[in-house]
Design a protein around this motif. Structure first.
Motif, PDB file in Angstrom:
ATOM      1  N   HIS A  58      -3.218   3.934  -4.852  1.00  0.00           N
ATOM      2  CA  HIS A  58      -4.299   4.906  -4.997  1.00  0.00           C
ATOM      3  C   HIS A  58      -4.934   5.215  -3.642  1.00  0.00           C
ATOM      4  O   HIS A  58      -5.232   6.370  -3.340  1.00  0.00           O
ATOM      5  CB  HIS A  58      -5.381   4.398  -5.965  1.00  0.00           C
ATOM      6  CG  HIS A  58      -4.997   4.512  -7.405  1.00  0.00           C
ATOM      7  ND1 HIS A  58      -4.754   5.708  -8.034  1.00  0.00           N
ATOM      8  CD2 HIS A  58      -4.795   3.554  -8.338  1.00  0.00           C
ATOM      9  CE1 HIS A  58      -4.431   5.491  -9.294  1.00  0.00           C
ATOM     10  NE2 HIS A  58      -4.432   4.191  -9.509  1.00  0.00           N
ATOM     11  N   ILE A  59      -5.124   4.183  -2.828  1.00  0.00           N
ATOM     12  CA  ILE A  59      -5.709   4.389  -1.498  1.00  0.00           C
ATOM     13  C   ILE A  59      -4.778   5.225  -0.626  1.00  0.00           C
ATOM     14  O   ILE A  59      -5.220   6.136   0.064  1.00  0.00           O
ATOM     15  CB  ILE A  59      -6.027   3.031  -0.837  1.00  0.00           C
ATOM     16  CG1 ILE A  59      -7.191   2.358  -1.569  1.00  0.00           C
ATOM     17  CG2 ILE A  59      -6.336   3.190   0.643  1.00  0.00           C
ATOM     18  CD1 ILE A  59      -7.446   0.929  -1.165  1.00  0.00           C
ATOM     19  N   ALA A 119      -2.613   7.399  -1.636  1.00  0.00           N
ATOM     20  CA  ALA A 119      -2.618   8.776  -2.152  1.00  0.00           C
ATOM     21  C   ALA A 119      -3.868   9.521  -1.689  1.00  0.00           C
ATOM     22  O   ALA A 119      -3.790  10.729  -1.392  1.00  0.00           O
ATOM     23  CB  ALA A 119      -2.544   8.763  -3.666  1.00  0.00           C
ATOM     24  N   GLN A 120      -4.974   8.860  -1.623  1.00  0.00           N
ATOM     25  CA  GLN A 120      -6.213   9.500  -1.191  1.00  0.00           C
ATOM     26  C   GLN A 120      -6.199   9.835   0.304  1.00  0.00           C
ATOM     27  O   GLN A 120      -6.807  10.793   0.728  1.00  0.00           O
ATOM     28  CB  GLN A 120      -7.424   8.608  -1.489  1.00  0.00           C
ATOM     29  CG  GLN A 120      -7.739   8.517  -2.948  1.00  0.00           C
ATOM     30  CD  GLN A 120      -8.878   7.546  -3.217  1.00  0.00           C
ATOM     31  OE1 GLN A 120      -9.300   6.794  -2.342  1.00  0.00           O
ATOM     32  NE2 GLN A 120      -9.368   7.560  -4.452  1.00  0.00           N
ATOM     33  N   GLN A 121      -5.480   9.044   1.081  1.00  0.00           N
ATOM     34  CA  GLN A 121      -5.433   9.267   2.516  1.00  0.00           C
ATOM     35  C   GLN A 121      -4.526  10.428   2.910  1.00  0.00           C
ATOM     36  O   GLN A 121      -4.596  10.917   4.007  1.00  0.00           O
ATOM     37  CB  GLN A 121      -4.992   7.990   3.239  1.00  0.00           C
ATOM     38  CG  GLN A 121      -6.024   6.890   3.166  1.00  0.00           C
ATOM     39  CD  GLN A 121      -5.556   5.602   3.784  1.00  0.00           C
ATOM     40  OE1 GLN A 121      -4.385   5.424   4.074  1.00  0.00           O
ATOM     41  NE2 GLN A 121      -6.479   4.663   3.972  1.00  0.00           N
TER      42      GLN A 121
END
Length: 69
Positions: free
Chosen positions: A63-64, A66-68
């Motif tokens: 998830h991290i 993907a957010q970056q």
């Protein structure tokens, strides 16, 4: 059990192969399978807890990432 590969290997020993090309989807399926193995008294509590922890850590990492992007 200290890495995701260990979980894949554990599931393989019970005839479960998970690969859907969706890493998050794979983790959801793996968590379901781990829960079912625990309910069937195949896994002890320590392996069950460690597997869930590793799966959730991997989901957080994905998830991290993907957010970056």
């Amino acid at each position: 059990m200290d890495k995701m590969l260990d979980i894949y290997e554990l599931l393989k020993t019970y005839g479960t192969y998970i690969y859907t090309r969706d890493p998050i989807g794979d983790l959801v399926l793996m968590e379901d399978e781990i829960r079912e193995l625990y309910k069937a008294n195949v896994l002890d509590i320590k392996d069950y807890q460690m597997a869930l922890l590793l799966i959730r850590q991997e989901a957080t990492r994905l998830h991290i990432e993907a957010q970056q992007k």
